[in-house]
Scaffold this motif. Structure first.
Motif, PDB file in Angstrom:
ATOM      1  N   MET A   1     -16.198 -51.278 -91.744  1.00 53.49           N
ATOM      2  CA  MET A   1     -17.334 -51.209 -90.810  1.00 53.49           C
ATOM      3  C   MET A   1     -16.923 -51.812 -89.466  1.00 53.49           C
ATOM      4  O   MET A   1     -17.260 -51.279 -88.398  1.00 53.49           O
ATOM      5  CB  MET A   1     -18.518 -51.999 -91.368  1.00 53.49           C
ATOM      6  N   ILE A   2     -16.214 -52.950 -89.531  1.00 53.97           N
ATOM      7  CA  ILE A   2     -15.777 -53.614 -88.297  1.00 53.97           C
ATOM      8  C   ILE A   2     -14.860 -52.679 -87.514  1.00 53.97           C
ATOM      9  O   ILE A   2     -14.991 -52.500 -86.307  1.00 53.97           O
ATOM     10  CB  ILE A   2     -15.043 -54.935 -88.631  1.00 53.97           C
ATOM     11  N   GLY A   3     -13.935 -52.056 -88.226  1.00 56.92           N
ATOM     12  CA  GLY A   3     -12.997 -51.162 -87.565  1.00 56.92           C
ATOM     13  C   GLY A   3     -13.680 -49.931 -86.994  1.00 56.92           C
ATOM     14  O   GLY A   3     -13.305 -49.427 -85.942  1.00 56.92           O
ATOM     15  N   HIS A   4     -14.700 -49.455 -87.677  1.00 56.96           N
ATOM     16  CA  HIS A   4     -15.374 -48.226 -87.254  1.00 56.96           C
ATOM     17  C   HIS A   4     -16.305 -48.484 -86.080  1.00 56.96           C
ATOM     18  O   HIS A   4     -16.291 -47.768 -85.074  1.00 56.96           O
ATOM     19  CB  HIS A   4     -16.155 -47.659 -88.446  1.00 56.96           C
ATOM     20  N   GLY A   5     -17.111 -49.526 -86.205  1.00 56.31           N
ATOM     21  CA  GLY A   5     -17.978 -49.920 -85.088  1.00 56.31           C
ATOM     22  C   GLY A   5     -19.214 -49.056 -84.903  1.00 56.31           C
ATOM     23  O   GLY A   5     -20.000 -49.313 -83.986  1.00 56.31           O
TER      24      GLY A   5
ATOM     25  N   GLY B   1     -13.894 -66.821 -98.342  1.00 55.64           N
ATOM     26  CA  GLY B   1     -13.283 -66.250 -99.547  1.00 55.64           C
ATOM     27  C   GLY B   1     -13.047 -67.260-100.654  1.00 55.64           C
ATOM     28  O   GLY B   1     -12.446 -66.925-101.672  1.00 55.64           O
ATOM     29  N   GLY B   2     -13.476 -68.504-100.453  1.00 57.80           N
ATOM     30  CA  GLY B   2     -13.267 -69.526-101.488  1.00 57.80           C
ATOM     31  C   GLY B   2     -11.830 -69.987-101.533  1.00 57.80           C
ATOM     32  O   GLY B   2     -11.032 -69.691-100.635  1.00 57.80           O
ATOM     33  N   VAL B   3     -11.481 -70.684-102.607  1.00 55.85           N
ATOM     34  CA  VAL B   3     -10.159 -71.322-102.682  1.00 55.85           C
ATOM     35  C   VAL B   3      -9.032 -70.317-102.862  1.00 55.85           C
ATOM     36  O   VAL B   3      -7.903 -70.543-102.442  1.00 55.85           O
ATOM     37  CB  VAL B   3     -10.110 -72.358-103.837  1.00 55.85           C
ATOM     38  N   SER B   4      -9.338 -69.180-103.517  1.00 49.11           N
ATOM     39  CA  SER B   4      -8.222 -68.297-103.888  1.00 49.11           C
ATOM     40  C   SER B   4      -8.062 -67.079-102.979  1.00 49.11           C
ATOM     41  O   SER B   4      -7.061 -66.381-103.056  1.00 49.11           O
ATOM     42  CB  SER B   4      -8.421 -67.815-105.322  1.00 49.11           C
ATOM     43  N   GLY B   5      -9.029 -66.845-102.108  1.00 48.69           N
ATOM     44  CA  GLY B   5      -8.931 -65.606-101.348  1.00 48.69           C
ATOM     45  C   GLY B   5      -9.146 -65.799 -99.865  1.00 48.69           C
ATOM     46  O   GLY B   5      -9.036 -66.909 -99.335  1.00 48.69           O
ATOM     47  N   LYS B   6      -9.428 -64.682 -99.216  1.00 48.62           N
ATOM     48  CA  LYS B   6      -9.730 -64.733 -97.791  1.00 48.62           C
ATOM     49  C   LYS B   6     -11.120 -64.162 -97.574  1.00 48.62           C
ATOM     50  O   LYS B   6     -11.621 -63.372 -98.378  1.00 48.62           O
ATOM     51  CB  LYS B   6      -8.690 -63.934 -97.009  1.00 48.62           C
ATOM     52  N   GLY B   7     -11.733 -64.593 -96.466  1.00 55.34           N
ATOM     53  CA  GLY B   7     -13.074 -64.142 -96.157  1.00 55.34           C
ATOM     54  C   GLY B   7     -13.125 -63.521 -94.778  1.00 55.34           C
ATOM     55  O   GLY B   7     -12.096 -63.328 -94.115  1.00 55.34           O
ATOM     56  N   LEU B   8     -14.352 -63.245 -94.336  1.00 51.50           N
ATOM     57  CA  LEU B   8     -14.505 -62.562 -93.053  1.00 51.50           C
ATOM     58  C   LEU B   8     -13.976 -63.411 -91.899  1.00 51.50           C
ATOM     59  O   LEU B   8     -13.597 -62.882 -90.856  1.00 51.50           O
ATOM     60  CB  LEU B   8     -15.989 -62.230 -92.820  1.00 51.50           C
ATOM     61  N   ILE B   9     -13.941 -64.736 -92.095  1.00 51.83           N
ATOM     62  CA  ILE B   9     -13.447 -65.618 -91.036  1.00 51.83           C
ATOM     63  C   ILE B   9     -11.973 -65.363 -90.751  1.00 51.83           C
ATOM     64  O   ILE B   9     -11.459 -65.666 -89.670  1.00 51.83           O
ATOM     65  CB  ILE B   9     -13.676 -67.113 -91.433  1.00 51.83           C
ATOM     66  N   HIS B  10     -11.256 -64.783 -91.729  1.00 52.70           N
ATOM     67  CA  HIS B  10      -9.834 -64.527 -91.522  1.00 52.70           C
ATOM     68  C   HIS B  10      -9.575 -63.219 -90.787  1.00 52.70           C
ATOM     69  O   HIS B  10      -8.434 -62.893 -90.485  1.00 52.70           O
ATOM     70  CB  HIS B  10      -9.110 -64.498 -92.881  1.00 52.70           C
ATOM     71  N   ASP B  11     -10.636 -62.484 -90.520  1.00 50.96           N
ATOM     72  CA  ASP B  11     -10.469 -61.225 -89.785  1.00 50.96           C
ATOM     73  C   ASP B  11     -10.327 -61.558 -88.300  1.00 50.96           C
ATOM     74  O   ASP B  11     -11.189 -62.227 -87.733  1.00 50.96           O
ATOM     75  CB  ASP B  11     -11.698 -60.326 -90.021  1.00 50.96           C
TER      76      ASP B  11
ATOM     77  N   LEU C   1     -26.687 -55.936 -85.111  1.00 46.33           N
ATOM     78  CA  LEU C   1     -26.474 -54.765 -85.979  1.00 46.33           C
ATOM     79  C   LEU C   1     -26.449 -53.487 -85.147  1.00 46.33           C
ATOM     80  O   LEU C   1     -25.656 -52.575 -85.397  1.00 46.33           O
ATOM     81  CB  LEU C   1     -27.572 -54.677 -87.044  1.00 46.33           C
ATOM     82  N   SER C   2     -27.317 -53.441 -84.148  1.00 47.17           N
ATOM     83  CA  SER C   2     -27.377 -52.261 -83.279  1.00 47.17           C
ATOM     84  C   SER C   2     -26.083 -52.083 -82.497  1.00 47.17           C
ATOM     85  O   SER C   2     -25.759 -50.983 -82.050  1.00 47.17           O
ATOM     86  CB  SER C   2     -28.542 -52.380 -82.294  1.00 47.17           C
ATOM     87  N   GLU C   3     -25.365 -53.193 -82.311  1.00 45.17           N
ATOM     88  CA  GLU C   3     -24.082 -53.119 -81.594  1.00 45.17           C
ATOM     89  C   GLU C   3     -22.930 -52.777 -82.544  1.00 45.17           C
ATOM     90  O   GLU C   3     -21.766 -52.814 -82.161  1.00 45.17           O
ATOM     91  CB  GLU C   3     -23.803 -54.474 -80.915  1.00 45.17           C
ATOM     92  N   GLY C   4     -23.263 -52.486 -83.795  1.00 47.37           N
ATOM     93  CA  GLY C   4     -22.232 -52.092 -84.755  1.00 47.37           C
ATOM     94  C   GLY C   4     -21.469 -53.261 -85.336  1.00 47.37           C
ATOM     95  O   GLY C   4     -20.325 -53.109 -85.772  1.00 47.37           O
ATOM     96  N   LYS C   5     -22.083 -54.426 -85.339  1.00 45.37           N
ATOM     97  CA  LYS C   5     -21.386 -55.611 -85.857  1.00 45.37           C
ATOM     98  C   LYS C   5     -21.676 -55.815 -87.343  1.00 45.37           C
ATOM     99  O   LYS C   5     -22.645 -55.284 -87.887  1.00 45.37           O
ATOM    100  CB  LYS C   5     -21.837 -56.865 -85.096  1.00 45.37           C
ATOM    101  N   VAL C   6     -20.833 -56.632 -87.951  1.00 47.09           N
ATOM    102  CA  VAL C   6     -21.095 -57.104 -89.302  1.00 47.09           C
ATOM    103  C   VAL C   6     -21.718 -58.488 -89.173  1.00 47.09           C
ATOM    104  O   VAL C   6     -21.149 -59.375 -88.530  1.00 47.09           O
ATOM    105  CB  VAL C   6     -19.796 -57.166 -90.136  1.00 47.09           C
ATOM    106  N   VAL C   7     -22.904 -58.661 -89.725  1.00 52.11           N
ATOM    107  CA  VAL C   7     -23.605 -59.936 -89.641  1.00 52.11           C
ATOM    108  C   VAL C   7     -23.639 -60.563 -91.033  1.00 52.11           C
ATOM    109  O   VAL C   7     -24.167 -59.964 -91.976  1.00 52.11           O
ATOM    110  CB  VAL C   7     -25.044 -59.744 -89.117  1.00 52.11           C
TER     111      VAL C   7
END
Lengths: 285, 506
Positions: B179-183, B199-209, B323-329
């Motif tokens: 979704m972020i890439g598409h916009g 993403g917790g201890v074992s993964g990654k989350g949106l903050i890593h984008d 959201l109208s700007e195509g963002k992920v909230v």
């Protein structure tokens, strides 16, 4: 189905008469342990079927073939086309039928298949045929096979599923099995009984879990080692799988024999009398 | 391509293939090359086959093997390749014959069958959208063809169903990344477990984008990265929002309506601040007992500080704009109590729907709306079967009428059997990951827009990250392998996606 008690008594009486035959008088020292050894085995067999039984004549079909094994899988298979023959009243056997002449005809086909197979075998290979190599059941057909095999250094075995062979007046196969059991002989084993014309007749149990032993005629005892290695199929433990496979390959199964019968009936439709009345009865209407 | 088997028979509903291969899997896609046409088959079951034998034959053989084991002997299955085989029970997916077509005839007897490859399946590319969620899968094998949703599918709702640990959160993050890439679509992620941010201890989350400008985070707890606190003005809350949370009696509902009439847009503040006797004086005809119950529930509901009387704050307005700007909230409600978290979800969902309704009715805004997706975790909590007590259910409302207003729901659940079947039937797209419960699979079988009945074995044997996607826009249920989110995050911020407006929507 519930049977009256007297049948059990009758059967017990018959079995009592069999008891003297159930001896175990073969010394354990006569038994030889078989060492299963991989090798190439070519099995030859024949199959036949009666297409029309006219009473005083019969029309039969037969074919023969061979299957070559190298280890657990077949590497070659040759099955002849089905031959069809008319047997006339002059060929009726001592039982009043045509079993003997048909059997002899089929044996001829098997002989031809064996000779052809030997031509493709190499020194040390084993040729396995269904039946005895020597004695009353063998006839003269095996002589040519044994001669051709000897020329190429091919070892030959003949495996008899049923035999009239007796040892000291008692059924040889049962005697050997009981003796081996009583003597604690380790399986697989064979016990040689007699030599005739370069062929040894033995009783052999070819696998550790087999419940059967067979009369096996052989030109070289080492062929039994190779045969035992080919007798471990779980569906037929103790019976050489190549022979089982050859049996199935050459058998004239019902769909084929039915097809031939209908073709024959169609071709003979205008010949009154060429119809087996059993077929008429079997229609059930 | 290597032939792995031959067709032996059956009918249009099921094709049987004999194969000597032992590594063919349930879910694999096979090709039957029948002259010019290629039939696509999907393996739905695998059965043992024995040539010339019966079950007794196999029992006898097994008995010999056991007997040999006992005495330390061995048996050899001669001609194993010939005597033993596997029977593949397959459904016909269709035929490739100048494009993909439904199969209306059978491939010929004994047609050779091989494994499908990317070339065979490239024809499916035309039914894939730009919002990638993974790649096509054949059994466990990935095929080089992206599987993606189309923005046009968003208002028709998406259901994501899986047992814990099968990859729901990972799939959501992968979808968010697309979704972020598409916009061209907005995505509101309501996160009660706090698993999407880092993403917790074992993964990654949106903050890593690295595409930070395309993500907005609201949170009820302190986070290590940039975010805003969840703060809802009391004036943004409607009476119907509370009706989503609690069951109120007729007298209590009347009390709310009186408060709304008397205090206008300060009705909630007034009910919370004023004493019961004062309220009773203002709201004529309202019983003290009703007011006590209302005040106690509101006190329980607003224990934390998410509620503000500052009328200038409009979290719902901000989120709708983003959201109208195509963002992920991302709205992280993990520090809130269950009812409070639910209220935040209800208020936001209702606000998005209502604002999109306004856009729909406003001629000046028509043609400028983009699809918005609201994801709700543990959707069975809010898409429950009809409840006589609670009169409003904003999520069920979105499921029923959101498509008109470019508003889609993404329901995530591990217990779809608890979701109202009527609501579930509104979901055009299902993404089914591993589901261990038979009843869950059955309810999805009944509600999916494609026949997934024959896929019971495949769904039962799905590994983490493997899924089946069903939707009316695809020729058959698509087997899918979802990549790890960590593997799809771009390494840099990338270019700003071109703003896409769905001019054709309204």
């Amino acid at each position: 189905m519930l049977l009256p008690d007297y049948y059990e008594e009758d059967l017990a009486e018959v079995l009592k008469g069999l008891e003297p035959n159930l001896a175990s008088d073969m010394p354990a020292g006569d038994f030889i342990e078989i060492q299963p050894t991989d090798g190439r085995v070519c099995a030859v067999d024949g199959g036949s079927a009666v297409l029309f039984d006219g009473g005083s004549f019969t029309i039969a079909a037969a074919r023969a073939g061979s299957v070559l094994y190298d280890g657990p899988a077949s590497v070659d298979e040759e099955v002849s086309r089905i031959s069809i023959r008319l047997f006339g009243s002059n060929e009726i056997d001592s039982d009043g039928g045509f079993m003997e002449p048909i059997s002899s005809w089929r044996a001829g086909l098997e002989e031809a298949a064996s000779i052809e197979a030997i031509g493709d075998l190499e020194t040390g290979d084993v040729l396995a045929i269904d039946g005895a190599l020597v004695g009353a059941g063998a006839g003269s057909r095996t002589e040519r096979i044994l001669s051709a095999a000897a020329d190429r250094g091919v070892r030959v075995v003949g495996v008899s599923k049923k035999t009239r062979l007796v040892h000291v007046g008692r059924p040889a196969v049962m005697n050997a099995m009981l003796s081996a059991e009583a003597g604690g002989v380790g399986r697989p084993w064979y016990v040689p009984l007699m030599d005739r014309g370069g062929v040894t007749t033995s009783i052999a149990m070819l696998h550790s879990i087999s419940t059967f032993a067979f009369r096996i005629d052989h030109t070289d005892p080492s062929a039994l080692d190779v045969l035992a290695a080919a007798s471990g199929d779980p569906v037929y433990p103790g019976y050489p799988y190549p022979l089982a496979r050859a049996h199935n390959a050459v058998a004239i199964h019902k769909p084929t024999s039915r097809g031939l019968r209908s073709l024959l009936a169609e071709m003979c439709r205008e010949l009154d009398g060429l119809e087996d009345f059993h077929d008429v009865l079997d229609r059930n209407w | 391509m290597m032939t792995i088997g031959r067709i032996t028979g059956r009918d249009m509903t099921q094709i049987r293939v004999r194969t000597a291969e032992t590594d063919v899997e349930v879910g694999e896609i096979l090709v039957a090359d029948d002259g010019g046409a290629r039939f696509l088959l999907r393996v739905v079951n695998i059965v043992y086959g024995i040539e010339g034998g019966s079950d007794e034959w196999a029992d006898r053989a097994a008995g010999s093997m056991i007997a040999a084991d006992r005495v330390g002997g061995e048996t050899v299955m001669h001609d194993e390749d010939r005597r033993l085989y596997n029977g593949l029970e397959c459904t016909i997916l269709g035929r490739i014959d100048d494009g993909f077509k439904r199969a209306k005839s059978l491939p010929r007897h004994f047609t050779p069958v091989r494994r499908a490859d990317g070339t065979d399946l490239a024809v499916l590319a035309e039914c894939m959208g730009p919002l990638s969620v993974g790649s096509l899968r054949s059994g466990s094998r990935e095929i080089d063809l992206a599987v993606g949703l189309d923005p046009g599918e968003i208002p028709y709702h998406i259901g994501i169903f899986a047992t814990t640990g099968m990859g729901k959160s990972n799939l959501m993050k992968v979808l968010a990344s697309s979704m972020i890439g598409h916009g061209g679509c907005g995505m509101l992620i309501l996160d009660p477990h706090g698993e999407y941010y880092d993403g917790g201890v074992s993964g990654k989350g949106l903050i890593h984008d690295p595409r930070r400008g395309r993500i907005q985070v609201y949170s009820s707890r302190d986070l290590s990265g940039p975010h805003r606190s969840i703060a809802i003005s009391s004036r943004e809350i409607e009476i119907e929002d509370l009706m989503n949370i609690y069951t109120f009696s007729r007298a209590q509902s009347d009390a709310f309506q009186s408060a709304r009439r008397v205090y206008k847009d300060r009705w909630l503040d007034s009910l919370m601040r004023k004493e019961v006797n004062e309220l009773a004086n203002d709201l004529l005809g309202t019983q003290d007992v009703s007011l006590h119950v209302i005040k106690r529930r509101l006190a329980n509901l607003f224990r934390s500080n998410i509620l503000t009387e500052d009328a200038t704050i409009s979290m719902t307005g901000n989120i709708h704009r983003e959201l109208s700007e195509g963002k992920v909230v991302l709205v992280d409600t993990s520090a809130l109590g269950e009812t409070e978290e639910l209220l935040v979800s209800v208020v936001l969902a209702r606000a998005v729907l209502n604002r999109n309704k306004e856009s729909f009715l406003d001629p000046a805004k028509q043609g400028r709306s983009i699809p918005m997706l609201i994801s709700i975790e543990e959707a069975q909590r809010v898409l429950y079967r009809p409840d006589e007590g609670r009169t409003r259910n904003i999520f069920a409302e979105i499921a029923r009428e959101g498509r008109k207003f470019n508003t889609g729901l993404c329901a995530i659940s591990q217990q779809p059997k608890l979701i109202d079947p009527e609501v579930l039937s509104q979901f055009n797209t299902h993404v089914i990951l591993g589901l261990s419960d038979r009843k869950d699979r059955e309810i999805l079988r009944d509600s999916a827009k494609q026949d997934i009945g024959p896929l019971a074995n495949e769904i039962q044997t799905l590994m983490a990250g493997e899924a089946v996607l069903t939707s009316p826009g695809r020729p058959f249920p698509i087997p899918l392998k979802v990549p790890l989110y960590e593997d799809v995050i771009p390494t840099d911020g990338g270019a700003e996606p071109k703003r896409r407006t769905d001019d054709l929507f309204y």
